[in-house]
Design a protein around this motif. Structure first.
Motif, short mmCIF file in Angstrom:
data_model
loop_
_atom_site.label_atom_id
_atom_site.label_comp_id
_atom_site.label_asym_id
_atom_site.label_seq_id
_atom_site.Cartn_x
_atom_site.Cartn_y
_atom_site.Cartn_z
N PHE A 315 0.82 -1.22 0.00
CA PHE A 315 0.00 0.00 0.00
C PHE A 315 0.86 1.27 0.00
O PHE A 315 0.43 2.31 0.53
CB PHE A 315 -0.96 0.02 1.20
CG PHE A 315 -2.12 -0.94 1.04
CD1 PHE A 315 -3.34 -0.51 0.54
CD2 PHE A 315 -1.99 -2.28 1.38
CE1 PHE A 315 -4.40 -1.40 0.38
CE2 PHE A 315 -3.04 -3.18 1.23
CZ PHE A 315 -4.26 -2.73 0.73
N TYR A 338 -5.41 -5.26 -4.13
CA TYR A 338 -5.47 -5.35 -2.67
C TYR A 338 -6.37 -4.22 -2.15
O TYR A 338 -6.24 -3.07 -2.58
CB TYR A 338 -4.07 -5.24 -2.07
CG TYR A 338 -3.12 -6.29 -2.61
CD1 TYR A 338 -3.11 -7.57 -2.08
CD2 TYR A 338 -2.26 -6.00 -3.67
CE1 TYR A 338 -2.25 -8.54 -2.58
CE2 TYR A 338 -1.40 -6.96 -4.18
CZ TYR A 338 -1.40 -8.23 -3.63
OH TYR A 338 -0.55 -9.18 -4.15
N ARG A 340 -8.28 -2.46 1.39
CA ARG A 340 -8.36 -2.38 2.84
C ARG A 340 -9.16 -1.13 3.22
O ARG A 340 -9.36 -0.22 2.40
CB ARG A 340 -6.97 -2.33 3.49
CG ARG A 340 -6.23 -1.03 3.26
CD ARG A 340 -4.85 -1.05 3.90
NE ARG A 340 -4.16 0.24 3.76
CZ ARG A 340 -2.91 0.46 4.16
NH1 ARG A 340 -2.21 -0.52 4.74
NH2 ARG A 340 -2.36 1.65 4.00
N THR A 356 -6.47 -7.08 4.90
CA THR A 356 -6.35 -6.82 3.46
C THR A 356 -7.14 -7.86 2.69
O THR A 356 -6.95 -9.07 2.87
CB THR A 356 -4.88 -6.85 3.03
OG1 THR A 356 -4.17 -5.80 3.70
CG2 THR A 356 -4.76 -6.66 1.53
N THR A 358 -7.79 -9.61 -0.74
CA THR A 358 -7.07 -9.86 -1.99
C THR A 358 -8.05 -10.32 -3.05
O THR A 358 -8.76 -11.32 -2.88
CB THR A 358 -5.98 -10.93 -1.78
OG1 THR A 358 -5.08 -10.48 -0.76
CG2 THR A 358 -5.20 -11.16 -3.06
#
Length: 466
Positions: A315, A338, A340, A356, A358
């Motif tokens: 990130f 990804y 979050r 996270t 995926t």
């Protein structure tokens, strides 16, 4: 604490010798065994409006009873012997335990034996023959509970703990086992406030009352930070409550700084029988395009919130930021994304980062069969369909040998049932032309023949005219 009359030479014994003596006395006391179950101690001269409160001690203390009296001044302890000829002796012990018990004066009246009690907390032993009865007395007047109000210490507040200061006092009440081990007699003070708890069924945070039991309350009290505006209150203690004199203290309204977040991701499902599945283990994604709804339930103090999307698992570079609690997003490109959720309070002192998520979208694939048999066995090879994976745009046209359009569709999950204007076409060779694009950017320009195998009854088929 030194009890009047205790020999100074005993008090000055070494610690090792004291422990040894205590253990010896403890063992001997159990060998002597306790008095019969009916044996008990009563008290005379107590305040008639304040009953004596009996508390059952843990068996490991060696005590038979703990008694809490409003005030032991001018109070006598009374024990009734089994008969008037039995000798009764009284002993007292302090924090040093029964190993340093000393005999104290008593007087008799028939079977009744009495002692005048100390005004300080004390342990006592009643001995009748080879039987012993152990109890500890608490003079509550030495430990008075006073509850006035509660303040919050803002400079000591943390994201998970809040600091309260009680104006008043409810100090620890200590007592001692017969081998001199310190114990705590809980006041059972009730600390109450409101926080939030996540409701899985409703997918939201809802108010939840909290009640904690405190052994004592003096100075700073630390507890879990609330997740919503609330009042803190302390009430009790249990002894005052039993005497009808319970007190309470309440704080002013406290705004939360702590935050809590619960996130989830739900993928729209497809059950197309001709769509190939992705072999990778990720729970999210697969054959694209895929629509996923990300949602976050947050508590009151959350001010900043953001869903972050990136191709970077660390990130460090964020490709997309959406500052909402709920986001519906379509993933139509090959590769891994990804996702979050991050949140924080207004001061930035408390923050949250979710797990996270995926999302993997696989490479595209498109395969075309060259034969099928409509009208033979329903549900078995009776429809012409492509086999595909991760196709984002699709167009298919099917023609007969004269170039007449038999069927046209734009969804790869659809197919041709071998009919034209509702009736089965004759067996033979037909032709398809497909234009499609995959999530990986691959362009498909496919054409080929379709063989309709002879079916059982084609009398109702229609031969399209030129």
């Amino acid at each position: 604490m030194k009890i009047p009359g205790t020999h100074s030479t005993d008090i000055r014994k070494s610690k090792r010798h004291a422990i040894s003596s205590c253990v010896t006395i403890l063992v001997l006391s159990w060998l002597l065994s306790s008095l019969p179950a009916h044996a008990s101690v009563t008290f005379t001269g107590v305040n008639p409006t304040k009953e004596v409160i009996s508390v059952s001690p843990a068996s490991s203390t060696g005590l038979n009873d703990i008694f809490v009296l409003w005030n032991t001044l001018d109070v006598e302890a009374h024990y009734a012997a089994a008969n008037s000829t039995n000798a009764v002796k009284w002993y007292r012990f302090s924090n040093l335990g029964g190993g340093f018990a000393e005999e104290i004066p008593s007087y008799r009246n028939g079977t009744d034996s009495y002692i005048r009690m100390e005004t300080q907390d004390m342990g006592y032993i009643v001995e009748e023959g080879s039987k012993r009865y152990y109890f500890w007395t608490v003079n509550y007047d030495n430990h008075m509970c006073v509850l006035e109000n509660i303040d919050v210490l803002p400079d000591q507040n943390e994201c998970d703990r809040i600091a309260l200061i009680l104006n008043g006092h409810a100090p620890k009440i200590a007592y001692y086992s017969i081998n001199g081990m310190q114990q705590t007699l809980s006041r059972d003070l009730k600390l109450e406030y409101t926080t939030l708890a996540y409701n899985e069924e409703r997918a939201t945070y809802e108010p939840q009352p909290v009640e904690e039991t405190l052994e004592s309350a003096e100075g700073t009290i630390r507890t879990t930070s609330p997740l919503c505006p609330t009042y803190f209150s302390i009430s009790g203690d249990r002894f005052l409550n039993q005497w009808g004199m319970g007190q309470s203290a309440t704080s002013a309204s406290v705004d939360p700084i702590a935050i809590a977040v619960t996130t989830k991701a739900e993928q729209s499902s497809r059950s197309n029988d001709n769509e190939q599945r992705e072999d990778k283990a990720e729970a999210l994604g697969g054959s694209g395009p895929v629509t996923i709804t990300f949602s976050a339930a947050v508590t009151d103090a959350v001010v900043f919130r953001e869903w972050q999307f990136t191709h970077d698992p660390e990130f460090n570079i964020i490709d997309l930021r959406i500052q909402q609690d709920e986001v519906e997003h379509e993933f139509s490109d090959y590769g891994t994304v990804y996702v979050r959720f991050v949140a924080g309070n207004d001061s930035g002192s408390c923050d949250f980062t979710s797990e996270t998520y995926t999302v993997y979208i696989g490479e595209s694939r498109l395969d075309c069969p060259n034969a099928f048999s409509p009208g033979v066995t329903e549900g078995t090879n009776d429809e012409w369909k492509v086999s595909y994976k991760s196709i984002v745009s699709f167009e298919c046209s099917i023609f007969n040998r004269w170039g007449l359009l038999m069927c046209h569709f734009t969804d790869p999950s659809q197919g041709w049932d071998g009919k034209y204007k509702g009736k089965l076409v004759p067996p033979g060779v037909y032709y398809y032309v497909i234009r499609a694009k995959g999530t990986d950017g691959k362009d498909y320009k496919l054409s080929g023949d379709i063989n309709i195998l002879k079916y059982e009854d084609n009398r109702t088929s229609t031969t399209p005219a030129n």
